[in-house]
Design a protein around this motif. Structure first.
Motif, PDB file in Angstrom:
ATOM      1  N   ASP A 160      -0.217 -10.183   5.394  1.00 57.43           N
ATOM      2  CA  ASP A 160      -0.646  -8.862   4.942  1.00 57.43           C
ATOM      3  C   ASP A 160       0.537  -7.899   4.990  1.00 57.43           C
ATOM      4  OD1 ASP A 160      -3.463  -9.374   4.594  1.00 57.43           O
ATOM      5  OD2 ASP A 160      -3.611  -9.466   6.775  1.00 57.43           O
ATOM      6  N   TRP A 161       0.375  -6.790   4.292  1.00 58.29           N
ATOM      7  CA  TRP A 161       1.358  -5.719   4.336  1.00 58.29           C
ATOM      8  C   TRP A 161       1.146  -4.880   5.587  1.00 58.29           C
ATOM      9  CZ3 TRP A 161       5.536  -5.118   1.305  1.00 58.29           C
ATOM     10  CH2 TRP A 161       5.566  -5.821   0.111  1.00 58.29           C
ATOM     11  N   GLU A 162       2.238  -4.422   6.188  1.00 60.07           N
ATOM     12  CA  GLU A 162       2.198  -3.488   7.301  1.00 60.07           C
ATOM     13  C   GLU A 162       2.980  -2.255   6.871  1.00 60.07           C
ATOM     14  OE1 GLU A 162       3.544  -3.190  12.010  1.00 60.07           O
ATOM     15  OE2 GLU A 162       4.118  -4.939  10.833  1.00 60.07           O
ATOM     16  N   GLY A 163       2.307  -1.098   6.884  1.00 61.65           N
ATOM     17  CA  GLY A 163       2.925   0.137   6.419  1.00 61.65           C
ATOM     18  C   GLY A 163       3.551   0.944   7.532  1.00 61.65           C
ATOM     19  N   PHE A 164       4.588   1.690   7.164  1.00 58.53           N
ATOM     20  CA  PHE A 164       5.289   2.594   8.073  1.00 58.53           C
ATOM     21  C   PHE A 164       5.470   3.914   7.354  1.00 58.53           C
ATOM     22  CE2 PHE A 164       6.784  -1.704   8.816  1.00 58.53           C
ATOM     23  CZ  PHE A 164       6.592  -1.857  10.174  1.00 58.53           C
ATOM     24  N   GLY A 165       4.703   4.902   7.717  1.00 63.24           N
ATOM     25  CA  GLY A 165       4.916   6.212   7.116  1.00 63.24           C
ATOM     26  C   GLY A 165       3.839   6.687   6.233  1.00 63.24           C
ATOM     27  N   PRO A 172       0.827  -1.214   0.000  1.00 55.64           N
ATOM     28  CA  PRO A 172       0.000   0.000   0.000  1.00 55.64           C
ATOM     29  C   PRO A 172       0.859   1.261   0.000  1.00 55.64           C
ATOM     30  CG  PRO A 172       0.162  -0.857   2.218  1.00 55.64           C
ATOM     31  CD  PRO A 172       0.914  -1.820   1.325  1.00 55.64           C
ATOM     32  N   LEU A 173       1.656   1.430  -1.076  1.00 59.68           N
ATOM     33  CA  LEU A 173       2.647   2.515  -1.091  1.00 59.68           C
ATOM     34  C   LEU A 173       2.504   3.463  -2.268  1.00 59.68           C
ATOM     35  CD1 LEU A 173       5.797   0.370  -0.270  1.00 59.68           C
ATOM     36  CD2 LEU A 173       4.539   1.861   1.284  1.00 59.68           C
ATOM     37  N   GLY A 174       1.450   3.344  -3.043  1.00 59.34           N
ATOM     38  CA  GLY A 174       1.426   4.101  -4.284  1.00 59.34           C
ATOM     39  C   GLY A 174       2.450   3.489  -5.222  1.00 59.34           C
ATOM     40  N   ALA A 175       3.206   4.312  -5.887  1.00 59.45           N
ATOM     41  CA  ALA A 175       4.247   3.824  -6.804  1.00 59.45           C
ATOM     42  C   ALA A 175       5.411   3.262  -5.990  1.00 59.45           C
ATOM     43  CB  ALA A 175       4.723   4.940  -7.715  1.00 59.45           C
ATOM     44  N   THR A 176       5.643   1.947  -6.118  1.00 56.11           N
ATOM     45  CA  THR A 176       6.738   1.294  -5.397  1.00 56.11           C
ATOM     46  C   THR A 176       8.021   1.461  -6.186  1.00 56.11           C
ATOM     47  OG1 THR A 176       5.212  -0.295  -4.442  1.00 56.11           O
ATOM     48  CG2 THR A 176       7.535  -0.891  -4.433  1.00 56.11           C
ATOM     49  N   GLY A 219      12.527 -14.187   5.023  1.00 57.70           N
ATOM     50  CA  GLY A 219      11.468 -14.217   4.024  1.00 57.70           C
ATOM     51  C   GLY A 219      10.601 -12.980   3.982  1.00 57.70           C
ATOM     52  N   THR A 220      10.823 -12.061   4.900  1.00 57.22           N
ATOM     53  CA  THR A 220      10.051 -10.822   4.904  1.00 57.22           C
ATOM     54  C   THR A 220      10.411  -9.992   3.676  1.00 57.22           C
ATOM     55  OG1 THR A 220      10.001 -10.806   7.312  1.00 57.22           O
ATOM     56  CG2 THR A 220       9.523  -8.725   6.209  1.00 57.22           C
ATOM     57  N   VAL A 221       9.380  -9.475   3.010  1.00 59.38           N
ATOM     58  CA  VAL A 221       9.572  -8.609   1.849  1.00 59.38           C
ATOM     59  C   VAL A 221       9.395  -7.170   2.320  1.00 59.38           C
ATOM     60  CG1 VAL A 221       8.747  -7.998  -0.457  1.00 59.38           C
ATOM     61  CG2 VAL A 221       8.679 -10.383   0.310  1.00 59.38           C
ATOM     62  N   TRP A 222      10.380  -6.331   2.034  1.00 55.34           N
ATOM     63  CA  TRP A 222      10.321  -4.910   2.346  1.00 55.34           C
ATOM     64  C   TRP A 222      10.172  -4.147   1.044  1.00 55.34           C
ATOM     65  CZ3 TRP A 222      10.233  -2.697   7.139  1.00 55.34           C
ATOM     66  CH2 TRP A 222      10.516  -3.531   8.221  1.00 55.34           C
ATOM     67  N   ALA A 223       9.321  -3.145   1.058  1.00 53.45           N
ATOM     68  CA  ALA A 223       9.111  -2.316  -0.128  1.00 53.45           C
ATOM     69  C   ALA A 223       9.090  -0.860   0.287  1.00 53.45           C
ATOM     70  CB  ALA A 223       7.788  -2.674  -0.807  1.00 53.45           C
ATOM     71  N   CYS A 224       9.553   0.001  -0.589  1.00 56.17           N
ATOM     72  CA  CYS A 224       9.419   1.429  -0.330  1.00 56.17           C
ATOM     73  C   CYS A 224       8.881   2.096  -1.581  1.00 56.17           C
ATOM     74  CB  CYS A 224      10.723   2.051   0.144  1.00 56.17           C
ATOM     75  SG  CYS A 224      12.073   1.938  -1.014  1.00 56.17           S
ATOM     76  N   GLY A 225       8.187   3.178  -1.339  1.00 57.18           N
ATOM     77  CA  GLY A 225       7.559   3.880  -2.447  1.00 57.18           C
ATOM     78  C   GLY A 225       7.257   5.305  -2.069  1.00 57.18           C
ATOM     79  N   HIS A 226       6.435   5.925  -2.864  1.00 53.38           N
ATOM     80  CA  HIS A 226       6.129   7.339  -2.674  1.00 53.38           C
ATOM     81  C   HIS A 226       5.373   7.621  -1.381  1.00 53.38           C
ATOM     82  CE1 HIS A 226       6.525   7.972  -7.283  1.00 53.38           C
ATOM     83  NE2 HIS A 226       7.671   7.765  -6.695  1.00 53.38           N
ATOM     84  N   GLU A 227       4.743   6.595  -0.793  1.00 51.41           N
ATOM     85  CA  GLU A 227       3.955   6.812   0.412  1.00 51.41           C
ATOM     86  C   GLU A 227       4.545   6.142   1.651  1.00 51.41           C
ATOM     87  OE1 GLU A 227      -0.165   5.949  -0.411  1.00 51.41           O
ATOM     88  OE2 GLU A 227      -0.023   6.947  -2.348  1.00 51.41           O
ATOM     89  N   GLY A 228       5.835   5.771   1.618  1.00 51.60           N
ATOM     90  CA  GLY A 228       6.476   5.223   2.800  1.00 51.60           C
ATOM     91  C   GLY A 228       7.148   3.885   2.567  1.00 51.60           C
ATOM     92  N   VAL A 229       7.252   3.118   3.657  1.00 53.78           N
ATOM     93  CA  VAL A 229       7.898   1.804   3.663  1.00 53.78           C
ATOM     94  C   VAL A 229       6.888   0.804   4.200  1.00 53.78           C
ATOM     95  CG1 VAL A 229       9.780   0.450   4.671  1.00 53.78           C
ATOM     96  CG2 VAL A 229      10.176   2.821   4.035  1.00 53.78           C
TER      97      VAL A 229
END
Length: 158
Positions: free
Chosen positions: A153-158, A123-127, A136-146
């Motif tokens: 499920d995804w857990e958002g930070f920011g 849930p980051l907008g453009a990743t 095995g944890t997948v980390w992603a960052c994008g325009h709306e955080g990490v």
């Protein structure tokens, strides 16, 4: 501190979202203690990310996902192969042999040269970047955080 290490890794991956090859490219790519010859990428491809998974190297470009594996020419995967978009933004390989693929049109998994999915999108907008850590944890960052994906499920930070 142990919980912060994956987050710091993900934040470090949030640097520039594109990787441009130098005018003179190396003749080989080293990944997982394996050396693979590089065939020249098309001049029009903008390389955005690279990952190694199993016996293959995956290159995210604005014109599809290039899969190097048998020493010959790469296989180019795009919408005809099942990707949501040929505009590939980020890739990361997990321990199960799957490659998480982020495109402008959505997320997918690739195993070898087979596309499946959709993969659960962060849930980051453009990743702009992905990283898979040892647990095995997948980390992603994008325009709306990490955000992180631990299997449910995804857990958002920011």
């Amino acid at each position: 501190m142990r919980r912060l290490a994956p987050l710091l890794l993900a934040l470090a991956a949030c640097g520039p979202s594109t990787l441009q090859l130098p005018a003179t490219t190396p003749a080989e790519l080293r990944a997982d203690a394996t050396v693979r010859p590089i065939t020249t990428l098309l001049d029009l491809d903008s390389v955005r990310d690279v990952t190694a998974g199993g016996e293959r190297v995956y290159v995210a470009t604005d014109a599809g996902l290039l899969v190097y594996g048998d020493g010959g020419a790469p296989t180019r995967l795009g919408t005809d192969a099942g990707l949501p978009s040929a505009d590939v933004r980020a890739v990361a390989a997990d321990a199960r042999g799957r490659v998480w693929v982020v495109t402008a049109g959505g997320w997918a998994f690739v195993e070898g040269t087979t596309v499946s999915g959709p993969a659960p999108a962060a849930p980051l907008g453009a990743t702009t970047a992905l990283a898979v850590v040892d647990d095995g944890t997948v980390w992603a960052c994008g325009h709306e955080g990490v955000a992180r994906f631990g299997g449910e499920d995804w857990e958002g930070f920011g």
